[in-house]
Scaffold this motif. Structure first.
Motif, PDB file in Angstrom:
ATOM      1  N   SER A 119       0.816  -1.225   0.000  1.00 53.00           N
ATOM      2  CA  SER A 119       0.000   0.000   0.000  1.00 53.00           C
ATOM      3  C   SER A 119       0.847   1.270   0.000  1.00 53.00           C
ATOM      4  N   ALA A 165       0.945  -1.315  -6.274  1.00 51.42           N
ATOM      5  CA  ALA A 165      -0.429  -1.792  -6.461  1.00 51.42           C
ATOM      6  C   ALA A 165      -0.531  -3.219  -5.957  1.00 51.42           C
ATOM      7  N   THR A 166      -1.753  -3.643  -5.664  1.00 49.83           N
ATOM      8  CA  THR A 166      -1.953  -4.978  -5.112  1.00 49.83           C
ATOM      9  C   THR A 166      -2.298  -6.013  -6.183  1.00 49.83           C
ATOM     10  N   LYS A 189      -4.816  -3.383 -11.145  1.00 52.08           N
ATOM     11  CA  LYS A 189      -4.724  -2.095 -10.458  1.00 52.08           C
ATOM     12  C   LYS A 189      -3.505  -1.316 -10.930  1.00 52.08           C
ATOM     13  N   ALA A 190      -2.388  -2.004 -11.121  1.00 53.10           N
ATOM     14  CA  ALA A 190      -1.157  -1.349 -11.577  1.00 53.10           C
ATOM     15  C   ALA A 190      -1.349  -0.739 -12.959  1.00 53.10           C
ATOM     16  N   MET A 224      -3.588   2.372 -12.702  1.00 56.42           N
ATOM     17  CA  MET A 224      -2.859   3.527 -12.159  1.00 56.42           C
ATOM     18  C   MET A 224      -1.959   4.153 -13.222  1.00 56.42           C
TER      19      MET A 224
END
Length: 289
Positions: free
Chosen positions: A63, A68-69, A73-74, A77
């Motif tokens: 976080s 990113a998780t 998500k990466a 972003m």
């Protein structure tokens, strides 16, 4: 056999020369954003490093900033950051374009409040088209804005079109119909603009926004710059039988306008259909790469 090889070699050279000559005319800024005057686009490119994926909650970077998780998500972003940069760069490139012989687009909007409001509205309307390519840990992103068309810049910048008639000359010439006008300025240093004018050496405007119909200017572009006379797009712009004229010099504060001989203008404008094609923006300028 030798003759066949020779013909094959000549054909290859012709194809190569056409392909080399078909390179679009582009003006780049310091960020490598550019105006493609041939295809009527403004384009910008950026590269964005994809955030590191950290899914272990016990990892100290979990976080954290620029992490990113998940891969999804990466990527999301990275796309968001790239879009923010691209919007800024496209806006900067747009405002730095030469509007005409006197102003850049930014300068024009400073003296025309309606233009400022319309341009702000256009920039905020998100007309950009994006292309995203993920290459290893980097996102290669490109965005473009059209100059022509209903979503293009020309449709959203106020301009006074078609308030005057195309001039007729009294010179005694035989009327000949031409499908368009091609001005060869490849021997001159010409700065590209949205609305250049073409004038005679006696100071009479031959091509100006005041002569053209707004629907044609928006749909086809008021002017197109090319380095050659090849391809279907060339014929689409000026037709199969355009009139060719060699420019004498440039004019205007920004060196965007072109001067042509009066007798050449008289020959082109001798026929009513040729004058009508001026109102349809069937004009093209040849410039050097």
């Amino acid at each position: 056999m030798k003759r066949i090889r020779l013909i094959s070699l000549l054909l290859s050279l012709i194809i190569l020369s056409v392909s080399l000559g078909s390179k679009p005319i582009e003006d780049k800024d310091i960020y490598a954003s550019y105006v493609n005057w041939t295809d009527q686009l403004i384009v910008s490119n950026v590269k964005e490093t994809i955030p590191k994926i950290v899914f272990d909650e016990d990892d100290p970077e979990f976080s954290g900033k620029n992490t990113a998780t998940s891969q999804g998500k990466a990527h999301s972003m990275a796309r968001k950051k790239a879009k923010e940069k691209l919007k800024v760069r496209l806006s900067q490139r747009l405002e730095s374009i030469l509007f005409n012989a006197d102003y850049t687009i930014f300068e024009y909007t400073q003296v025309n409040q309606q233009a400022r409001l319309r341009l702000n509205s256009y920039i905020g309307a998100e007309k950009e088209e994006y292309d995203f390519q993920f290459v290893k840990n980097v996102l290669e992103a490109k965005a473009s804005l059209p100059i022509k068309g209903k979503d293009g810049i020309l449709a959203h910048i106020p301009m006074e079109y078609g308030t005057e008639r195309v001039p007729e000359f009294s010179e005694d010439v035989i009327p000949v119909e031409f499908s368009g006008l091609v001005v060869d300025a490849r021997h001159l240093f010409v700065k590209r603009a949205l609305f250049p004018k073409i004038q005679t050496d006696r100071g009479l405007d031959v091509y100006s926004p005041l002569y053209v119909k707004d629907a044609y200017a928006v749909e086809t572009g008021y002017i197109v710059y090319r380095a050659d006379q090849n391809g279907k797009a060339y014929e689409t712009k000026v037709g199969k039988n355009p009139y060719f004229v060699l420019a004498l010099s440039t004019a205007g504060k920004n060196q965007t306008d072109l001067i042509i001989p009066t007798d050449e203008a008289a020959k082109f404008l001798s026929h009513p259909e040729s004058r009508k094609n001026i109102t349809r923006c069937r004009v093209l300028i040849l410039v050097s790469q």
